[in-house]
Design an enzyme around this catalytic site. Structure first.
Site, PDB file in Angstrom:
ATOM      1  CB  SER A   1       1.633  -1.915   5.020  1.00 23.39           C
ATOM      2  OG  SER A   1       1.165  -1.403   5.655  1.00 23.39           O
TER       3      SER A   1
ATOM      4  CE  LYS B   1       3.480   2.254   5.923  1.00 16.17           C
ATOM      5  NZ  LYS B   1       2.334   1.482   5.437  1.00 16.17           N
TER       6      LYS B   1
END
Length: 258
Positions: free
Chosen positions: A44, A102
């Protein structure tokens, strides 16, 4: 004579146990207050972080919450010695029972939107420039076999309003999220005490665009990803040292994470 030997044996065992306990306590203090290692299990955050990367996260960067402590015991609420993270930081935070990593895109009060794959912050498109294609293990699909043939994916160089810059990938729109289109979203208004997170692999990241993740409360921040200290091709186990000469990504060792 035998009593002396028994006494010496007990003394040696006691000293060993004390040394082990001291070492464990020191390791716990370092892990809780200073630095904690993490590994990357998914794509990701590609191309910034690859599957098989190992990195150090500084725990003191944003202060401490219950999630700074192993097993997150409810000893206190809020943050101690808290400080505000910067837009563009690569952040580890708690989501349910898992730790996510993230990039911090939106601060409290920001308006965030994605239109036709372009990120908008407070109604202004984020500056981005086409970069050379990413070439490597397929970053657009899950469960890709290790050592599969390399693929070529569109890559962008993105710069946030505060000057933080990094690369993102433009995979094809990902299926499996129902009718949700991560490339064309509504406007998100980040509430007080919360942050908006996105993965650099924009179409292969479940992040704050999705209701299951949503905005990340300040209390859930664990630390700031700083240094990539080890990396293995294919995401193999680090203990398999017999594969190191072939699997280590030597060029990624001891690099700063941007």
């Amino acid at each position: 004579m035998s009593q002396v030997r028994k006494s010496q044996k007990r003394s040696g065992t006691y000293e060993l146990v004390v040394s082990l306990v001291e070492a464990l306590l020191i390791a716990l203090v370092i892990r809780t207050l200073l630095v904690q290692p993490f590994s990357i299990p998914s794509g990701s955050m590609e191309p910034t972080l690859l599957i098989g990367d190992y990195l150090f996260v500084t725990k003191y960067s944003y202060g401490y919450s219950r999630y700074s402590i192993p097993f997150a015991p409810p000893l206190f609420s809020g943050r101690i010695f808290g400080s505000t993270p910067n837009r563009g930081d690569v952040v580890v935070f708690r989501h349910g029972d898992l730790d996510f990593i993230k990039r911090l895109i939106g601060l409290p009060g920001d308006h965030i939107q994605v239109k036709e794959g372009v990120l908008y912050i407070n109604d202004k498109p984020v500056q981005r420039e086409a970069a050379s294609d990413f070439v490597g293990q397929d970053p657009c699909h899950s469960n890709v076999p290790a050592y599969s043939p390399p693929v070529r994916v569109k890559r962008w160089h993105e710069t946030l309003p505060n000057g933080a810059s990094y690369y993102t990938l433009q995979c094809p729109a990902r299926v499996g999220f129902g009718d949700f289109d991560a490339d064309n979203t509504g406007v998100y208004t980040v509430p007080p005490g919360h942050y908006f997170m996105m993965g650099d692999n924009r179409n292969n990241s479940e992040d704050s665009r999705f209701p299951d993740v949503s905005y990340v409360a300040s209390d859930l921040l664990i630390g700031h990803a700083r240094i990539l200290f080890f990396s293995l091709e294919g995401g193999g186990p680090a203990w398999a040292i017999w594969n190191w000469p072939w699997d280590i990504r030597w060029s990624r060792l001891f690099t700063i994470i941007h």
